[in-house]
Write an enzyme that holds these catalytic residues in place. Structure first.
Site, PDB file in Angstrom:
ATOM      1  N   LYS A 196     -31.524 -66.484 -41.656  1.00  0.00           N
ATOM      2  CA  LYS A 196     -31.161 -67.276 -42.894  1.00  0.00           C
ATOM      3  C   LYS A 196     -29.466 -67.497 -42.909  1.00  0.00           C
ATOM      4  CE  LYS A 196     -34.972 -67.679 -44.875  1.00  0.00           C
ATOM      5  NZ  LYS A 196     -35.544 -68.875 -45.133  1.00  0.00           N
ATOM      6  N   CYS A 390      -5.311 -30.447 -32.544  1.00  0.00           N
ATOM      7  CA  CYS A 390      -4.549 -30.112 -33.648  1.00  0.00           C
ATOM      8  C   CYS A 390      -5.228 -29.090 -34.312  1.00  0.00           C
ATOM      9  CB  CYS A 390      -4.521 -31.326 -34.804  1.00  0.00           C
ATOM     10  SG  CYS A 390      -3.237 -31.519 -35.582  1.00  0.00           S
ATOM     11  N   HIS A 516      -2.334 -35.203 -30.995  1.00  0.00           N
ATOM     12  CA  HIS A 516      -3.642 -36.211 -30.877  1.00  0.00           C
ATOM     13  C   HIS A 516      -3.692 -36.887 -29.781  1.00  0.00           C
ATOM     14  CE1 HIS A 516      -4.986 -35.128 -35.272  1.00  0.00           C
ATOM     15  NE2 HIS A 516      -3.829 -34.664 -35.321  1.00  0.00           N
ATOM     16  N   GLU A 518      -6.162 -38.291 -28.612  1.00  0.00           N
ATOM     17  CA  GLU A 518      -7.091 -39.273 -28.758  1.00  0.00           C
ATOM     18  C   GLU A 518      -6.442 -40.667 -29.230  1.00  0.00           C
ATOM     19  OE1 GLU A 518      -6.693 -36.837 -30.721  1.00  0.00           O
ATOM     20  OE2 GLU A 518      -7.307 -37.157 -32.872  1.00  0.00           O
TER      21      GLU A 518
HETATM   22  N1  GLN Z   1      -4.454 -28.984 -41.045  1.00  0.00           N
HETATM   23  C1  GLN Z   1      -3.831 -28.764 -39.964  1.00  0.00           C
HETATM   24  C2  GLN Z   1      -2.197 -28.877 -40.244  1.00  0.00           C
HETATM   25  O1  GLN Z   1      -1.674 -29.610 -40.938  1.00  0.00           O
HETATM   26  C3  GLN Z   1      -4.201 -29.712 -38.563  1.00  0.00           C
HETATM   27  C4  GLN Z   1      -3.941 -31.112 -39.051  1.00  0.00           C
HETATM   28  C5  GLN Z   1      -4.837 -31.760 -38.025  1.00  0.00           C
HETATM   29  O2  GLN Z   1      -5.689 -31.295 -37.346  1.00  0.00           O
HETATM   30  N2  GLN Z   1      -4.599 -33.115 -37.771  1.00  0.00           N
HETATM   31  O3  GLN Z   1      -1.274 -28.307 -39.325  1.00  0.00           O
END
Ligand code: GLN
Length: 542
Positions: A196, A390, A516, A518
């Site tokens: 559609k 983290c 991080h 990632e």
């Molecule tokens: N809560 C944790 C801190 O503030 C880890 C933060 C996270 O995993 N991005 O240090």
């Protein structure tokens, strides 16, 4: 820069969406960017988000999925992650605009008196500020093309000023400088056995009412579009037939650029922007990646233990990093999201049975913490490859303190303020900060790796730069005890001594990172820690 003599000015491609949300504007924008980049153009992508939050940093991941962090420490929409993973170029604060940021700027100018007594209005003041941010990005980054993705759906009240900006810029910059790609949905009605096009027609009509004629329509569809449908859409929406492009559901998002290339979307856009499509796209690496993705030799299963497991987008960059790392190990990584809150001492072995690797995800707050501790303990005691990111690293530290160092009430002060053994504690610079937005330790910081450590050999370097988003850190007061007992710090911030990486050398593969990784894994540069973790998981015997 190739072709730069032919490009006196920056070109702008807007990507809007209609009919429904979640059609994949971010992927289409990234794919267009990839195709232009593969022809030698320098490209950047900007996201305009119509919500009033200054940034998504304060949003619950259930609202908008993961919060992506740029090198320069902006907390942004997850689409910026796609831009970086596709283009392999870093984004910055300037790539992410929200209505909140725009209004904040306009209101502070008004308070300073910059408007000299004028009435401050959506048009021209808000629209001017949006335009300023778009043009600034183009000029400052010395790019040939800026792709601007407008969040939300055409017709939303909050996106009106953004569509108005498209209209104005097209007029102000003149012919051949701006192109508009509109992404819509062509639903298939199985009862009628038909695709559609009416919703697309309506959506284009709405754009027209707001003063914008799209140049290209990308139609999301489950079934291939017939020539007839393309002709019909072209006729009713005032675009030429080559400018009606289908985007059929594909096996992987990384195939989308190739699908767009087949339909010459890049050429069509270049022509609209008066750029000669005289170069050929160089996509060999990309094709090889997609090809490997289609033909994995093995599979490996990873448990991702976290708290936002219902929503896949909450861990977008992690999931994509596993895709990249899988390809570089010639395997498919099956990531199973496991609810940390559902893990108990009695079910942990059964819940984690059969996984070749265990990751504890980043996160905030108490919920699921004890389940994450159990997961880290299970991985440590059973010699199963473990990767903590983290909060995941902090969990590994707390678990080790409790079960190896015998500090039974060891904790992070984020969860238990009054703990006797604050092995994870608030960073000094964070003390006294009360505002939540944009106040964490954010963005890229250098880290020095200990020679010969697993982290160092995995990276193959001693100096790295990784992105952060946290308030708490490893408490160096306990470092000696940890090292004596077998958990080593293998990465430090060279200036402050903050522990960035911990590992257990006697374990098969047990690494936790305060940063991080990632956020910086891309298709062409998979992250070494993800690659190493997947490799270790493949070799584990469970
Ligand atoms: N809560 C944790 C801190 O503030 C880890 C933060 C996270 O995993 N991005 O240090």
């Amino acid at each position: 820069m190739k072709n730069s003599h032919k490009m006196p000015s920056v070109k702008y491609i807007f990507v809007t969406g209609g009919v429904a949300s979640s059609l994949g504007k971010g992927i289409i924008s990234s794919s267009i960017g990839k195709l232009l980049q593969s022809r030698g153009y320098k490209v950047t992508i900007q996201k305009l988000d119509p919500y009033i939050n200054i940034d998504p940093g304060t949003l619950n991941p259930y609202e908008h999925g993961e919060c992506f962090v740029t090198q320069d420490g902006a907390e942004t929409d997850l689409d910026l992650g796609h831009y970086e993973r596709f283009l392999d170029v870093p984004t910055s604060h300037a790539n992410s605009v929200t209505t909140g940021k725009v209004y904040q700027e306009v209101i502070s100018k008004e308070r300073r008196g910059d408007y000299l007594g004028k009435t401050v209005q959506v048009i021209p003041h808000i629209t001017d500020e949006i335009k300023r941010r778009i043009l600034l990005l183009g000029n400052r980054n010395k790019v040939n093309v800026v792709i601007i993705e407008i969040g939300g759906t055409v017709g939303d009240i909050e996106s009106l000023p953004y569509i108005e900006v498209v209209r104005q810029l097209r007029y102000e910059l003149g012919a051949g400088q701006v192109a508009v790609v509109h992404l819509t949905l062509v639903p298939y009605l199985s009862a009628a056995g038909e695709l559609k096009t009416k919703p697309t027609q309506h959506s284009v009509k709405m754009l027209l009412e707001e003063g914008v004629q799209p140049d290209v329509l990308v139609l999301r569809t489950e079934k291939k579009l017939s020539e007839d449908i393309r002709r019909k859409v072209a006729l009713f929406c005032n675009v030429d037939k080559e400018s009606v492009v289908e985007s059929v559901d594909v096996f992987t998002i990384y195939e989308v650029p190739l699908k767009m290339l087949e339909q010459k979307l890049d050429e069509t856009l270049l022509k609209k922007l008066n750029l000669e499509p005289d170069t050929q796209p160089q996509l060999d690496d990309w094709r090889e990646f997609v090809n490997k993705l289609h033909h994995p030799e093995k599979t490996v299963s990873i448990a991702l233990v976290g708290k936002y497991v219902e929503l896949p987008d909450a861990y977008k960059s992690i999931v994509e990093s596993f895709v990249h790392a899988g390809v570089s190990n010639n395997c498919k990584v099956n990531v199973s999201r496991i609810h940390a809150a559902g893990l108990t001492e009695t079910n942990i072995a059964e819940k984690l049975k059969g996984f070749q690797g265990i990751m504890v995800a980043p996160g905030f707050g108490e919920r699921g913490f004890s389940g994450k501790i159990l997961a880290a303990q299970y991985a440590r005691e059973n010699n199963i490859p473990f990767f903590g990111v983290c909060l995941g690293m902090q969990v590994a530290v707390v678990e080790f303190a409790r079960n190896v160092l015998g500090l039974k009430d060891a904790h992070s002060t984020e969860m238990e303020h009054a703990t006797q053994h604050p092995v994870i504690d608030l960073m000094e610079q964070q003390k006294g900060i009360t505002e939540k937005g944009g106040t964490m330790r954010l963005g890229a910081y250098p880290c020095r790796l200990k020679k010969g450590s697993k982290a160092q050999t995995t990276y193959g370097r001693e100096e790295i730069l990784e992105r952060h988003r946290h308030r708490y850190e490893f408490n160096n007061h306990y470092l000696n005890d940890f090292e004596q007992a077998g958990m080593k710090a293998s990465g430090f911030n060279p200036e402050t001594g903050l522990v960035e990486i911990i590992e257990i050398p006697s374990h098969r593969w047990y690494i936790g990172t305060q940063f991080h990784p990632e956020y910086s894994s891309t298709v062409l540069h998979p992250h070494p820690l993800f690659v190493g973790f997947v490799k270790a998981a493949l070799n584990s015997e469970q």
